[in-house]
Design an enzyme around this catalytic site. Sequence first.
Site, PDB file in Angstrom:
ATOM      1  CB  CYS A   1       3.403   4.982  -4.619  1.00  0.00           C
ATOM      2  SG  CYS A   1       2.240   5.073  -3.246  1.00  0.00           S
TER       3      CYS A   1
ATOM      4  CE  LYS B   1      -3.351  -0.634  -7.632  1.00  0.00           C
ATOM      5  NZ  LYS B   1      -3.676   0.776  -7.449  1.00  0.00           N
TER       6      LYS B   1
ATOM      7  CG  HIS C   1       3.657   1.650  -7.040  1.00  0.00           C
ATOM      8  ND1 HIS C   1       3.701   1.229  -5.724  1.00  0.00           N
ATOM      9  CD2 HIS C   1       2.510   2.362  -7.167  1.00  0.00           C
ATOM     10  CE1 HIS C   1       2.631   1.670  -5.084  1.00  0.00           C
ATOM     11  NE2 HIS C   1       1.890   2.371  -5.936  1.00  0.00           N
TER      12      HIS C   1
ATOM     13  CD  GLN D   1      -2.250   0.835 -12.338  1.00  0.00           C
ATOM     14  OE1 GLN D   1      -3.219   0.875 -13.097  1.00  0.00           O
ATOM     15  NE2 GLN D   1      -2.329   1.201 -11.070  1.00  0.00           N
TER      16      GLN D   1
ATOM     17  CG  ASP E   1       3.821  -3.735  -9.680  1.00  0.00           C
ATOM     18  OD1 ASP E   1       2.624  -4.067  -9.813  1.00  0.00           O
ATOM     19  OD2 ASP E   1       4.170  -2.692  -9.090  1.00  0.00           O
TER      20      ASP E   1
END
Length: 411
Positions: A368, A221, A118, A198, A195
Amino acid sequence: MPGFSCYEVRSEFPELERGIVYLDNAASTLKPRRVVEAMREFSYRSYANVHRGVHRLSMEASKAYEDAHEVVARLVGGSWDEVVFTRNTTEAMQLAALTLAYNGLLRGGEVLVTAADHHSTLLPWVRAARLGGGRARILPLDGRGVPRWDLLEDYITEDTRAVAVGHVSNVTGAVAPVEDIVKAAKRVGALVVLDSAQGVPHLPVDFRRMGVDMAAFSGHKMLGPTGIGVLWARRDLLEELEPPLGGGGTVSRVRLQGGSVEIEWEEPPWKFEAGTPPIIEAVGLAEAADMLMEIGMEHVARHEDELTSHTMKLLEPLYSEGLIRYVGPDKPGERHGIVSITTHLKSPDELGLLLDRRGIAVRTGLHCAHILHDHVDASMGSVRASFYIYNCKEDAERLAEALEEILTTRR
């Protein structure tokens, strides 16, 4: 919440009463009543600015804000003083990258990222590497858009200062082999920054046990509000490093000595939280984290895996006929909670609008992750369906029926 059922939690989400099939969870999840109510109650009864205030409201607000660090830390396997609140994952990754660059830890070396990342991971680390007089090295992708993890040993060298990668791809749903990444990075003394935008909302995580040095994720999220994210980092790193951002709340004392400014930094995490923090949002995030822990992240993960498998099984006829093409693995067990496709239609937006007319909300575009889409010959983007705790098998069935109707009548 033993015996978790998607049907039982749906009543917590008023937007679903409109009959919408909400499959845009990788972009942002819906907010449960209890999160909204927790923020509302705090705003009306206990709000004030935090820290340094001796009056009752400030003390109450400070305790609620500090308690939020504790709750979030429990979710990710850390301690409260390893949780730094930011605005979102993007800002958290920027803070991590700038901190390492500002402290000279990237000087003259390489940062490894992947072509699937991303932009919130890719761009901060590319720029931070340049700032340190080094460069970013890009791990390539296979034909499905998944990083070539088998090449890790070749791409991580004595020049590698940091490895910054996505935990779960927001396009393909592929889960990174974090254990292998950590092992390869530690062999050369490189730091690992994850990251987990998710990851944390969808999988059981324990950052300490995983061996990563820093990780980032967002409140919006994972049932929480917008405007708050988290940078988790090892306590010893936060103690050792000087923050790139200074200001109110970050210092215990500032003095003018002989014409120069002397700074005594606060203890972690406060020295990394410059200015008035997201106080109300922290209360909401803590409530969201509590709800997820009550359900059990292992139940969340299993539920999403079942929905992913069910969806791909339903889409098998369209896939076999060549009416859809998966972006990412074409086997359910190799992706988590996300199904992205391309079709013969003019653009992903066209399909997204046609689905919206049928009450189905998906995400369309490049998500993205431009380099990934270019690599898999999907430069216009893809259509992404992503699942969460309030999605049930009927949602997948409505999606499959709508896709079949649209794509077979518009050949």
